[in-house]
Write an enzyme that holds these catalytic residues in place. Sequence first.
Site, PDB file in Angstrom:
ATOM      1  N   GLY A 146      34.157  34.318  37.713  1.00  0.00           N
ATOM      2  CA  GLY A 146      34.786  35.524  37.011  1.00  0.00           C
ATOM      3  C   GLY A 146      36.448  35.578  37.718  1.00  0.00           C
ATOM      4  O   GLY A 146      36.454  34.675  38.778  1.00  0.00           O
ATOM      5  N   CYS A 147      36.792  36.985  37.725  1.00  0.00           N
ATOM      6  CA  CYS A 147      38.492  36.905  37.902  1.00  0.00           C
ATOM      7  C   CYS A 147      38.668  36.983  39.389  1.00  0.00           C
ATOM      8  O   CYS A 147      39.396  35.982  39.761  1.00  0.00           O
ATOM      9  CB  CYS A 147      38.769  38.038  36.991  1.00  0.00           C
ATOM     10  N   TYR A 148      37.565  37.388  39.370  1.00  0.00           N
ATOM     11  CA  TYR A 148      38.309  37.966  41.529  1.00  0.00           C
ATOM     12  C   TYR A 148      38.331  35.969  42.067  1.00  0.00           C
ATOM     13  O   TYR A 148      38.453  35.868  42.908  1.00  0.00           O
ATOM     14  CB  TYR A 148      37.247  39.133  42.253  1.00  0.00           C
ATOM     15  N   ALA A 151      40.562  34.076  41.371  1.00  0.00           N
ATOM     16  CA  ALA A 151      42.267  34.220  42.650  1.00  0.00           C
ATOM     17  C   ALA A 151      41.734  33.608  44.381  1.00  0.00           C
ATOM     18  O   ALA A 151      42.344  32.841  44.905  1.00  0.00           O
ATOM     19  CB  ALA A 151      42.405  35.756  42.298  1.00  0.00           C
TER      20      ALA A 151
END
Lengths: 343, 343, 343, 343
Positions: A146-148, A151
Amino acid sequence: MKAAIVGATGYGGIELIRILHNHPKIEGIKVFSSSQEGKTMAESYPHVTDIVELTLGEIQPERLNEHDVVFLSTPPGVSAEWTEHLSSKTKIIDLSGDLRLNHPETYTAWYQRESAPEALLQKAVYGLTEWHKEEIKSAQILSNPGCYPTAALLGAIPVAQKNAIETSELIIDAKTGTTGAGRSPSAMTHFSEMNDNFKVYKVNEHKHTPEIEQELENWTNKKAPVTFTPHLVPMTRGIMATMYAPLQSGWNKNDIEELYYKAYKDHPFVRIREDHTFPFTKEVYGTNYCDIGFTVDERTGRLTIVSVIDNLMKGASGQAIQNMNVMFGYPEKTGLDFIPIYP
Amino acid sequence: MKAAIVGATGYGGIELIRILHNHPKIEGIKVFSSSQEGKTMAESYPHVTDIVELTLGEIQPERLNEHDVVFLSTPPGVSAEWTEHLSSKTKIIDLSGDLRLNHPETYTAWYQRESAPEALLQKAVYGLTEWHKEEIKSAQILSNPGCYPTAALLGAIPVAQKNAIETSELIIDAKTGTTGAGRSPSAMTHFSEMNDNFKVYKVNEHKHTPEIEQELENWTNKKAPVTFTPHLVPMTRGIMATMYAPLQSGWNKNDIEELYYKAYKDHPFVRIREDHTFPFTKEVYGTNYCDIGFTVDERTGRLTIVSVIDNLMKGASGQAIQNMNVMFGYPEKTGLDFIPIYP
Amino acid sequence: MKAAIVGATGYGGIELIRILHNHPKIEGIKVFSSSQEGKTMAESYPHVTDIVELTLGEIQPERLNEHDVVFLSTPPGVSAEWTEHLSSKTKIIDLSGDLRLNHPETYTAWYQRESAPEALLQKAVYGLTEWHKEEIKSAQILSNPGCYPTAALLGAIPVAQKNAIETSELIIDAKTGTTGAGRSPSAMTHFSEMNDNFKVYKVNEHKHTPEIEQELENWTNKKAPVTFTPHLVPMTRGIMATMYAPLQSGWNKNDIEELYYKAYKDHPFVRIREDHTFPFTKEVYGTNYCDIGFTVDERTGRLTIVSVIDNLMKGASGQAIQNMNVMFGYPEKTGLDFIPIYP
Amino acid sequence: MKAAIVGATGYGGIELIRILHNHPKIEGIKVFSSSQEGKTMAESYPHVTDIVELTLGEIQPERLNEHDVVFLSTPPGVSAEWTEHLSSKTKIIDLSGDLRLNHPETYTAWYQRESAPEALLQKAVYGLTEWHKEEIKSAQILSNPGCYPTAALLGAIPVAQKNAIETSELIIDAKTGTTGAGRSPSAMTHFSEMNDNFKVYKVNEHKHTPEIEQELENWTNKKAPVTFTPHLVPMTRGIMATMYAPLQSGWNKNDIEELYYKAYKDHPFVRIREDHTFPFTKEVYGTNYCDIGFTVDERTGRLTIVSVIDNLMKGASGQAIQNMNVMFGYPEKTGLDFIPIYP
């Protein structure tokens, strides 16, 4: 090499096309959609007029199996089903969240729908490239992060793994651009209500929370809940995760700096900023970079970590292609060697 | 009643004018500037053409002393000096940071310049209206709070004061629109570099940190450093402070809800959202409201508080006028009873 | 092939670096600056950290002459001077406005400074690639067009040249993103005053007006003033020129469509939209495309033309490299074959 | 005085509430909705929590007739129907486009639906306040102008009426913020596709075109089509109409200036800028002002007019209340005397 993109009309799909179009190892791309079959990509996205001459096809196992790699950029539930229909000779890169969690019950609890079969979950390799490179090399089914989580994890793993912080004390305050919410119009992302506005949403309830926890557990051997708060920024692309945790005793700023440099010295897409220098989201715009800054506050004893990515690139399609490169034995940066668009 | 605004060409000054212009108790406004004397307000701000017919005058003690109230919306160092020249019959509301900290050495450490005399610091009343109303009523010199401290403190004091959280564990992740940085153009706030971008700055070093700590100490009788991180959002106005702290044992969600409702039941500008409902910055746009949402995460035991204000209103000029109302015995909402501009 | 960029810290300079960095014919890049000598590019632009390892050098003729091509991305007046110092073996691409106008007196009237020598003006080839390709092939000194003229001319020349419209009746209503105003902070482009705002400026007075007129005269053999109004849009990149003129008698919609298709059929960077379909600025974001739409209003007899470009690409650095490709005999799209970043 | 708002959950409705809430002549407001009956306003718009305590009622003639004034802020077709059910003792202000055109066939041609009965069209007074004040005083049914026509007409009528320009030569290039498109999410106004983008739409086809033409005909006694192009700006509020026409012979800049000053000297909401000084949209943000700038280009002989409004205020709800004031004999500025929110 031939690539298929299923769900090509979403933002993840069009971003895959943007990169694969110029990828030196890709000879042919086919695009598929369950809702827009027969339309051309240019009808859905006028910006590819005269560049991408592709028509959306109907999704069928036999057609997908003609490809070396199939990207699934599909809504929840779809890829879990399709993955089972595909030949084991075709490599699958799943950009949905369906195969990211190892335990069906965790999936069900957070996604509030039935999970993919446990065997499939076990088979899928979690594609946080910098931390799973060896398994990715031989993966047939890859579950793209996932994107979160991308990061947050790239910023947190180096210090959590070495016990410089306790995972249970980690607070992740994350901010994303609106493309993270996809292409479907909604009240939340209506321009008139999002412009000049800053929003918080799904506090303590976002699906990416267990993904972050699972991966931190993987590197620390400790199960611990984290605090994760997502926010919506009036911008198109970009994620910043600002993370906080008390620095464990015995560690100092220089140790932390060394940890980061060591962790990522062989990883071209992670850039560590000098101590007390912090990245802005636009500094990775349109690219696969993750930029990380950090500092230690002597007054509170806390470590602050700031990690930024482009949510559609390192947070989705860019990392998917980075993983494809690893899976097929190409250099990691193949087709991804861009300078950020700035400003 | 006559009001003078010193430093009227900054954003704080023009916002004071916007409100005072329609304030029913104000009969006359005069404006002063050290750099633009002789210019009209409309030359500096064409949006007040034909509405505000004021010319910027030179700053002189005798001219200021003709007013019932003087607003100082000036750069660091200026108000400390001017305050001493003014008559004790004139009430002073200082929007700069000069008089907010009680201890000269703290000021010097964080502002990196000489402090106002300690006697003056002691005399100035800290104008967080909801928490210092009684002292404000009789104040002659009022020090108007910073924008970040206002958002953070209104959210944190109710729970810190009752020991539902430990101040030393408080993490404040704050986000502001660009007007917080003032009217002087800079690389940081250049449109081309701020648009579609999200920035973090002055990590652990922002001047508002000691102001937050001092006021929390005031209500808890415990001295403790907090973690405070400011961010810049590509929007014009608004602050959101997302705050985190472990809930102390013995407290639950309902207790917290009760704390907030009790703390603010007589305060018209603080609006408490129902449990697990959170405000967005635009929901207070152009007004003096502070909206607060909160939730308790059963998994981590942490309390999350979200507090939003308009940085130029409750974070500066709106609160200044709210304080003026209290100082002169008017109802608190006089001249401030707006509905937010939305969208 | 070796390239030098003079004035590399401006937006034109960094955009040149973004493209040249991956250009297959470029082996070495050197960067020069008159104000930031000794600094690295990454100090000026953190987004190129670990990617571009270049240090800004002092501008000296002998150093520039070591390159095959020199890009001058400099303020008014600088390139006029430097061009004369450089060897005739080095090809020069000037992105400033210094060499665009043929007549010194026109330059002086609009730029309000002394012109470059007339001989130099005559020698410089105007680099609107699609319309001057043959001259560009043999140019030694190339004057790269302005951003507004590029958008306006690519839309207007096909119909003006064939007398489907009268140039004297042409109205150009143009809108640009803020990067057109450069990197220096200003009140006009201060985020707080540009966000959520739409501005008009330099009405009838913009320096690009005579450039548009000169080039239209070139293709029509008629001297005529045009009406040109620039506006500032709260966005980073992109220009839209909306143009109006009465359609001359004898012409209809189909004729116009044919004119456009014919004019650009061999030009890969100009994309003609179907009749009554119009491009948006973001559809060319980060690329060298110019997208053109048009329609004829039967009620008024007027032709409306809409032309969009990315002002830093086709409006500056992209076209400069397209011109370099032509000057050195490479295929026009070399190093420029991107898909727009969308969204 | 009692006011009813039908269609209170749209942007026009909530803006009416924002103003009427503090209007000194309004004692009671009731709100109605066909789709959200039973909900409170705060459920639909959290920013009015604790301020507006209204529940949406079902639309019924007898309930509406209890009010002195009924605002219809409804989709096309609704107000035409409701207006006929209401008592003639209730004054009606219709913010929809249903009653703006005098001729049913024109309505049908542009709106592509059946018109209201011709008798009703004839009865409704067109509410461009500055130009129809006398008729408005005695109107029972008022048709509030469209947003684009308001901006365009206030700029164009003074010069068209005196034949300083020919209406048939008028070109209106208009730009609006996204609230003009209403509250329903759409692909066009999805934040991810509107941010950092500039769009043109409905070229020569917008419904406001015949409204502009009808009113210009009214003041010139000449029927003439105009060219009108709307654009979408990535901002929330604001319209700028940039207008072009050749100045007729015998007129000069000073004459034009005089025309404007004369036309609006008794109209507090129209502000004329000095020659060659132009307004920006944000300079009227949140207010009922229309700011007008203009210039004459000696080179082309053309007049350029720039007119800005806040589309939700002078372009909709603000003008509606200005009209209410006139209809009920109150001073025009009652309840509307705000300074623009800036920045």
